[in-house]
Scaffold this motif. Structure first.
Motif, PDB file in Angstrom:
ATOM      1  N   ARG A  87      41.590  29.200 -36.096  1.00 31.65           N
ATOM      2  CA  ARG A  87      42.936  29.713 -35.766  1.00 31.65           C
ATOM      3  C   ARG A  87      42.935  31.225 -35.643  1.00 31.65           C
ATOM      4  NH1 ARG A  87      47.986  26.987 -38.429  1.00 31.65           N
ATOM      5  NH2 ARG A  87      48.827  28.316 -36.817  1.00 31.65           N
ATOM      6  N   GLY A  88      42.025  31.886 -36.346  1.00 38.45           N
ATOM      7  CA  GLY A  88      41.934  33.343 -36.298  1.00 38.45           C
ATOM      8  C   GLY A  88      40.725  33.825 -35.531  1.00 38.45           C
ATOM      9  N   ALA A  89      40.228  32.997 -34.622  1.00 37.30           N
ATOM     10  CA  ALA A  89      38.992  33.328 -33.902  1.00 37.30           C
ATOM     11  C   ALA A  89      39.180  34.401 -32.841  1.00 37.30           C
ATOM     12  CB  ALA A  89      38.405  32.068 -33.259  1.00 37.30           C
ATOM     13  N   GLY A  90      40.407  34.759 -32.546  1.00 39.54           N
ATOM     14  CA  GLY A  90      40.653  35.796 -31.550  1.00 39.54           C
ATOM     15  C   GLY A  90      41.277  35.224 -30.298  1.00 39.54           C
ATOM     16  N   LEU A  91      41.186  35.985 -29.235  1.00 42.09           N
ATOM     17  CA  LEU A  91      41.752  35.559 -27.957  1.00 42.09           C
ATOM     18  C   LEU A  91      40.725  34.765 -27.174  1.00 42.09           C
ATOM     19  CD1 LEU A  91      43.699  38.783 -26.994  1.00 42.09           C
ATOM     20  CD2 LEU A  91      44.617  36.631 -27.835  1.00 42.09           C
ATOM     21  N   VAL A  92      41.203  33.744 -26.509  1.00 42.04           N
ATOM     22  CA  VAL A  92      40.310  32.866 -25.752  1.00 42.04           C
ATOM     23  C   VAL A  92      39.967  33.507 -24.412  1.00 42.04           C
ATOM     24  CG1 VAL A  92      42.157  31.509 -24.675  1.00 42.04           C
ATOM     25  CG2 VAL A  92      39.928  30.467 -25.054  1.00 42.04           C
ATOM     26  N   PHE A  93      38.716  33.378 -24.028  1.00 39.15           N
ATOM     27  CA  PHE A  93      38.296  33.834 -22.713  1.00 39.15           C
ATOM     28  C   PHE A  93      38.965  32.961 -21.664  1.00 39.15           C
ATOM     29  CE2 PHE A  93      34.881  35.784 -25.079  1.00 39.15           C
ATOM     30  CZ  PHE A  93      34.528  36.896 -24.322  1.00 39.15           C
ATOM     31  N   GLY A  94      39.514  33.583 -20.649  1.00 42.53           N
ATOM     32  CA  GLY A  94      40.143  32.852 -19.560  1.00 42.53           C
ATOM     33  C   GLY A  94      39.091  32.252 -18.639  1.00 42.53           C
ATOM     34  N   SER A  95      39.422  31.166 -17.994  1.00 41.18           N
ATOM     35  CA  SER A  95      38.561  30.428 -17.067  1.00 41.18           C
ATOM     36  C   SER A  95      37.764  29.390 -17.846  1.00 41.18           C
ATOM     37  CB  SER A  95      37.611  31.356 -16.309  1.00 41.18           C
ATOM     38  OG  SER A  95      36.791  30.608 -15.441  1.00 41.18           O
TER      39      SER A  95
END
Length: 152
Positions: A87-95
């Motif tokens: 849940r706190g892993a950060g922002l997801v890479f798009g695509s």
């Protein structure tokens, strides 16, 4: 009309020559591995962070997993400092495939010795991490952070 026909090929060639090089293909891209998956990661540009409203510095990164690895990956996340959970892993890479990108915020506590953490989630549910010193992945950002810390 004739002028447009004569100028088109040189204009096209100039545009191709000036085309943006993919960050993950540059010499400064970092090759790494998270669990069984190989990747290349790089900052989208080599400049200092962008400052958004509220004095929040942000930095963009791009990642590309190996061709055979990509189908096994559900998501990849990026953040400053070690994540405590998914849940706190950060922002997801798009695509979903190939060149994935993300823009992350650099918290006020970020310093030139901080680390950028990559979390990769496999389609099998497994989680794997890799960490990079900011100075290695974003040298200009590390210098900027050092200078910012020294300001009164």
């Amino acid at each position: 009309m004739l002028a447009a026909v004569l100028l088109s090929p040189p204009a096209y060639l100039a545009a191709v020559a000036l085309a943006h090089e993919q960050p993950v293909l540059r010499a400064d891209a970092i090759a790494g591995q998270a669990g069984p998956w190989r990747f290349a990661i790089a900052e989208a540009d080599r400049r200092v962070p962008r400052i958004l409203l509220g004095d929040f510095p942000t930095k963009s990164y791009q990642i590309r997993f190996c061709d055979t690895c990509d189908d096994q990956i559900r998501a990849a996340y990026l953040k400053v400092n070690k994540p405590r959970s998914l849940r706190g892993a950060g922002l997801v890479f798009g695509s979903d495939r190939w060149n994935r990108s993300v823009e992350i915020q650099l918290p006020n506590s970020t310093g030139p010795d901080s680390e950028i953490w990559l979390t990769v989630e496999g389609k099998d549910g497994s989680l794997h991490h890799a960490a990079f010193p900011i100075r290695q992945i974003s040298p200009a950002t590390a210098d900027w952070l050092q200078h910012r810390r020294q300001e009164p």
